[in-house]
Design a protein around this motif. Structure first.
Motif, PDB file in Angstrom:
ATOM      1  N   LEU A  21       0.833  -1.203   0.000  1.00 62.74           N
ATOM      2  CA  LEU A  21       0.000   0.000   0.000  1.00 62.74           C
ATOM      3  C   LEU A  21       0.868   1.255   0.000  1.00 62.74           C
ATOM      4  CD1 LEU A  21      -2.823  -0.959   2.533  1.00 62.74           C
ATOM      5  CD2 LEU A  21      -3.063  -0.619   0.076  1.00 62.74           C
ATOM      6  N   GLY A  22       1.990   1.197   0.711  1.00 62.54           N
ATOM      7  CA  GLY A  22       2.902   2.329   0.705  1.00 62.54           C
ATOM      8  C   GLY A  22       3.472   2.598  -0.674  1.00 62.54           C
ATOM      9  N   PHE A  23       3.860   1.525  -1.383  1.00 62.51           N
ATOM     10  CA  PHE A  23       4.369   1.685  -2.747  1.00 62.51           C
ATOM     11  C   PHE A  23       3.295   2.243  -3.668  1.00 62.51           C
ATOM     12  CE2 PHE A  23       7.403  -1.968  -1.687  1.00 62.51           C
ATOM     13  CZ  PHE A  23       8.382  -1.080  -1.257  1.00 62.51           C
ATOM     14  N   LEU A  24       2.067   1.755  -3.497  1.00 61.26           N
ATOM     15  CA  LEU A  24       0.970   2.271  -4.318  1.00 61.26           C
ATOM     16  C   LEU A  24       0.755   3.756  -4.065  1.00 61.26           C
ATOM     17  CD1 LEU A  24      -1.387   1.839  -6.262  1.00 61.26           C
ATOM     18  CD2 LEU A  24      -2.791   1.137  -4.298  1.00 61.26           C
ATOM     19  N   GLY A  25       0.787   4.153  -2.798  1.00 59.28           N
ATOM     20  CA  GLY A  25       0.637   5.570  -2.482  1.00 59.28           C
ATOM     21  C   GLY A  25       1.754   6.417  -3.077  1.00 59.28           C
ATOM     22  N   THR A  26       2.973   5.871  -3.100  1.00 57.18           N
ATOM     23  CA  THR A  26       4.087   6.600  -3.696  1.00 57.18           C
ATOM     24  C   THR A  26       3.895   6.774  -5.198  1.00 57.18           C
ATOM     25  OG1 THR A  26       5.647   5.887  -2.013  1.00 57.18           O
ATOM     26  CG2 THR A  26       6.570   6.527  -4.130  1.00 57.18           C
ATOM     27  N   VAL A  27       3.453   5.722  -5.861  1.00 60.78           N
ATOM     28  CA  VAL A  27       3.218   5.809  -7.310  1.00 60.78           C
ATOM     29  C   VAL A  27       2.142   6.847  -7.617  1.00 60.78           C
ATOM     30  CG1 VAL A  27       2.376   4.551  -9.325  1.00 60.78           C
ATOM     31  CG2 VAL A  27       3.980   3.453  -7.761  1.00 60.78           C
ATOM     32  N   ILE A  28       1.067   6.806  -6.826  1.00 62.48           N
ATOM     33  CA  ILE A  28      -0.003   7.791  -7.040  1.00 62.48           C
ATOM     34  C   ILE A  28       0.520   9.203  -6.790  1.00 62.48           C
ATOM     35  CG2 ILE A  28      -2.240   8.599  -6.205  1.00 62.48           C
ATOM     36  CD1 ILE A  28      -2.939   5.685  -5.596  1.00 62.48           C
ATOM     37  N   GLY A  29       1.302   9.364  -5.719  1.00 68.37           N
ATOM     38  CA  GLY A  29       1.857  10.677  -5.415  1.00 68.37           C
ATOM     39  C   GLY A  29       2.814  11.171  -6.484  1.00 68.37           C
ATOM     40  N   MET A  30       3.628  10.277  -7.048  1.00 69.85           N
ATOM     41  CA  MET A  30       4.541  10.667  -8.114  1.00 69.85           C
ATOM     42  C   MET A  30       3.775  11.087  -9.364  1.00 69.85           C
ATOM     43  SD  MET A  30       7.646  10.502  -7.008  1.00 69.85           S
ATOM     44  CE  MET A  30       8.649  10.394  -8.485  1.00 69.85           C
TER      45      MET A  30
END
Length: 225
Positions: A143-152
């Motif tokens: 979920l953290g990686f997904l949030g990072t991708v969305i944020g990027m």
């Protein structure tokens, strides 16, 4: 005069540094909506860990002299006294032995099966929610990686909408904000993973104690009278 100027300059620098500093709480709020499920997972992990520790500690409280007292009562033929002794302890080992005592007089194979069935139920109770804790340890970083991708993605959209040159501040803010969810997810995942392994080790110790007690009881019934 020079000393006063140096002091004033130092105070000004401290004020600027304090205003530019970002607290951890502020960073968490900047992580975006993906911080919500990560927060929920962290609360669940803490609850499961504390609840399981209390349960396992309670299950491991059978005293070392328990089987010795059971042996003495059974050898004297005091079956009812042995049952009462088992009922005094709220532990998996005591419940297994109580089931075996209740089957005394039946074939030895039936006694073994009864004890084994109770043991399986007790192990299931000890391992309850451990699989969920293992799932949290793996899903929180994802979920953290997904949030990072969305944020990027959001950061690059904001950069693309800027006219002219892009300021380094805009670029850096978008990137570090996006990385917050990865850090939070990894933090929760690592803690959940460590907690899971700790609980598994504790459960295994209780299971070994249960197995040893059950074998000791079966050996007692096989001794010649």
């Amino acid at each position: 005069m020079i000393l006063a100027q140096i002091t004033t300059s130092q105070d000004t620098a401290d004020i600027v540094a304090e205003s530019d500093a970002v607290s951890i709480l502020d960073l968490l709020f900047q992580g975006g909506f993906m911080m919500i499920p990560i927060l929920i997972l962290s609360i669940m992990a803490v609850y499961i860990f504390v609840e399981r520790v209390l349960t396992i500690n309670k299950a491991a409280k059978t005293p070392e002299a328990f089987m010795g007292r059971i042996r003495d009562l059974v050898e004297r033929g005091d079956i009812s006294g042995a049952k009462v002794l088992c009922q005094e302890y709220d532990s998996p080992t005591a419940r297994m032995i109580e089931k075996g005592i209740a089957r005394i007089g039946s074939p030895l194979k039936n006694i073994e099966v009864s004890i084994e069935n109770v043991g399986k139920i007790e192990i299931f109770k000890l391992e309850r929610n451990l699989s969920l804790l293992a799932t949290i340890s793996g899903s929180a970083p994802m979920l953290g990686f997904l949030g990072t991708v969305i944020g990027m993605i959001q950061a690059f959209i904001a950069i693309a909408q800027e006219e002219g040159s892009v300021s380094p501040k805009l670029l850096s803010e978008g990137i570090y904000t996006a990385m917050i969810t990865t850090a939070a997810g990894l933090f929760v995942g690592i803690l959940a993973y460590l907690g899971y392994n700790y609980l598994v080790t504790r459960v295994q110790k209780v299971v070994h104690k249960m197995e040893y007690s059950s074998v000791d009881f079966i050996d007692l019934l096989q001794e010649p009278r």
